[in-house]
Enzyme design. Structure first.
Site, mmCIF file in Angstrom:
data_model
loop_
_atom_site.group_PDB
_atom_site.id
_atom_site.type_symbol
_atom_site.label_atom_id
_atom_site.label_comp_id
_atom_site.label_asym_id
_atom_site.label_seq_id
_atom_site.Cartn_x
_atom_site.Cartn_y
_atom_site.Cartn_z
ATOM 1 N N ASP A 66 0.617 -1.124 0.319
ATOM 2 C CA ASP A 66 0.034 -0.495 0.092
ATOM 3 C C ASP A 66 0.854 1.534 -0.467
ATOM 4 O O ASP A 66 1.920 1.848 0.809
ATOM 5 C CB ASP A 66 -0.986 -0.068 0.968
ATOM 6 C CG ASP A 66 -1.987 1.325 1.091
ATOM 7 O OD1 ASP A 66 -3.065 0.774 1.101
ATOM 8 O OD2 ASP A 66 -1.368 2.369 0.837
ATOM 9 N N ILE A 67 0.707 2.379 -0.558
ATOM 10 C CA ILE A 67 0.895 3.524 -0.753
ATOM 11 C C ILE A 67 1.308 4.447 0.459
ATOM 12 O O ILE A 67 2.009 5.068 0.833
ATOM 13 C CB ILE A 67 0.934 3.887 -2.581
ATOM 14 C CG1 ILE A 67 1.929 5.208 -2.359
ATOM 15 C CG2 ILE A 67 -0.617 5.104 -1.912
ATOM 16 C CD1 ILE A 67 2.122 5.507 -4.178
ATOM 17 N N ASN A 93 -12.649 -2.897 2.053
ATOM 18 C CA ASN A 93 -13.943 -2.024 2.790
ATOM 19 C C ASN A 93 -14.708 -1.658 1.088
ATOM 20 O O ASN A 93 -14.449 -2.171 -0.252
ATOM 21 C CB ASN A 93 -13.296 -0.526 2.661
ATOM 22 C CG ASN A 93 -12.815 -0.143 3.272
ATOM 23 O OD1 ASN A 93 -13.275 -0.735 4.623
ATOM 24 N ND2 ASN A 93 -11.696 0.275 3.299
ATOM 25 N N GLN A 152 -14.391 3.118 1.294
ATOM 26 C CA GLN A 152 -13.285 2.956 0.016
ATOM 27 C C GLN A 152 -12.805 4.039 -1.063
ATOM 28 O O GLN A 152 -13.943 4.900 -1.046
ATOM 29 C CB GLN A 152 -14.029 1.967 -0.656
ATOM 30 C CG GLN A 152 -13.909 1.255 -1.754
ATOM 31 C CD GLN A 152 -14.775 0.514 -2.372
ATOM 32 O OE1 GLN A 152 -15.534 0.564 -1.877
ATOM 33 N NE2 GLN A 152 -14.393 0.006 -3.444
ATOM 34 N N HIS A 163 -10.732 -4.865 -3.826
ATOM 35 C CA HIS A 163 -8.859 -4.968 -2.880
ATOM 36 C C HIS A 163 -9.077 -5.264 -1.572
ATOM 37 O O HIS A 163 -10.037 -4.810 -0.634
ATOM 38 C CB HIS A 163 -8.150 -4.016 -3.302
ATOM 39 C CG HIS A 163 -8.378 -2.704 -2.226
ATOM 40 N ND1 HIS A 163 -9.503 -1.709 -3.154
ATOM 41 C CD2 HIS A 163 -8.218 -2.344 -1.287
ATOM 42 C CE1 HIS A 163 -9.692 -0.854 -2.460
ATOM 43 N NE2 HIS A 163 -9.313 -0.890 -1.577
ATOM 44 N N HIS A 168 -7.077 -5.588 1.703
ATOM 45 C CA HIS A 168 -6.220 -5.335 2.756
ATOM 46 C C HIS A 168 -5.242 -6.258 4.051
ATOM 47 O O HIS A 168 -6.155 -6.816 4.300
ATOM 48 C CB HIS A 168 -5.576 -4.048 3.875
ATOM 49 C CG HIS A 168 -6.785 -3.040 2.725
ATOM 50 N ND1 HIS A 168 -5.945 -1.419 3.108
ATOM 51 C CD2 HIS A 168 -8.179 -2.648 2.482
ATOM 52 C CE1 HIS A 168 -7.037 -0.444 2.770
ATOM 53 N NE2 HIS A 168 -8.198 -1.011 2.215
HETATM 54 P P1 DGP Z 1 -9.870 1.825 0.162
HETATM 55 O O1 DGP Z 1 -9.770 2.803 1.128
HETATM 56 O O2 DGP Z 1 -9.994 0.335 1.025
HETATM 57 O O3 DGP Z 1 -9.975 1.864 -1.219
HETATM 58 O O4 DGP Z 1 -7.907 1.597 0.023
HETATM 59 C C1 DGP Z 1 -7.506 2.081 -0.704
HETATM 60 C C2 DGP Z 1 -5.703 1.369 -0.067
HETATM 61 O O5 DGP Z 1 -5.128 1.855 -1.889
HETATM 62 C C3 DGP Z 1 -5.797 3.164 0.133
HETATM 63 O O6 DGP Z 1 -5.062 2.719 1.009
HETATM 64 C C4 DGP Z 1 -3.954 3.842 -0.404
HETATM 65 C C5 DGP Z 1 -3.667 2.652 -1.658
HETATM 66 N N1 DGP Z 1 -3.156 3.134 -3.038
HETATM 67 C C6 DGP Z 1 -4.235 3.962 -3.172
HETATM 68 N N2 DGP Z 1 -3.448 4.112 -4.536
HETATM 69 C C7 DGP Z 1 -2.521 3.096 -4.655
HETATM 70 C C8 DGP Z 1 -1.316 3.470 -5.520
HETATM 71 O O7 DGP Z 1 -1.526 4.027 -6.684
HETATM 72 N N3 DGP Z 1 0.004 2.326 -5.535
HETATM 73 C C9 DGP Z 1 -0.407 1.408 -4.499
HETATM 74 N N4 DGP Z 1 0.404 1.171 -3.997
HETATM 75 N N5 DGP Z 1 -1.218 2.129 -3.534
HETATM 76 C C10 DGP Z 1 -2.014 2.969 -3.591
#
Ligand code: DGP
Length: 111
Positions: free
Chosen positions: A28-29, A85, A92, A98, A100
């Site tokens: 996760d970023i 989520n 979300q 996805h 986590h």
């Molecule tokens: P959610 O709230 O469940 O939709 O979580 C989305 C997650 O995705 C959040 O923790 C940040 C992550 N995220 C968003 N954009 C990117 C990306 O471009 N790269 C990566 N590795 N993670 C991302």
């Protein structure tokens, strides 16, 4: 095309930890725990609530991949959380299904 589809296609980079024909997992970023991995199906599905009888195996497949990654990262005994989520109230942000995987610290339940 959504952000995660761009990652699947290689148009955006990711820190990949697992890949097979149908699934991809990457860091996760914006990590909320020392270990925070996202597991996604390569096929675009927007919501958990879009999962039906025909593709419900995807959830089981992702859980098994999460278990494998937890083992790879050495947190299978200390414990970990998996979380999906779904929709506005859940927070979300990315509308591509996805899971986590969070671990590496003791977590408290928050809602
Ligand atoms: P959610 O709230 O469940 O939709 O979580 C989305 C997650 O995705 C959040 O923790 C940040 C992550 N995220 C968003 N954009 C990117 C990306 O471009 N790269 C990566 N590795 N993670 C991302």
């Amino acid at each position: 095309m959504c952000i995660f589809c761009k990652i699947v296609n290689g148009d955006l980079p990711c820190d990949k930890v697992y890949e097979d024909e149908k699934y991809l997992a990457f860091k996760d970023i914006n990590p909320k725990a020392p270990i925070h991995i996202l597991i996604i199906p390569k096929e675009h599905i927007s919501y958990l609530s879009d999962v039906d009888e025909e593709n419900k195996h995807i959830i089981g497949d992702m859980a098994l991949i999460a278990n494998k990654i937890a083992e790879d990262f050495g947190i299978h005994k200390t414990g970990y959380r998996i979380l999906i989520n779904n929709g506005p109230d859940s927070g979300q942000e990315v509308f591509h299904l996805h899971m986590h995987l969070l671990g590496g610290k003791k977590m408290v339940f928050t809602a």
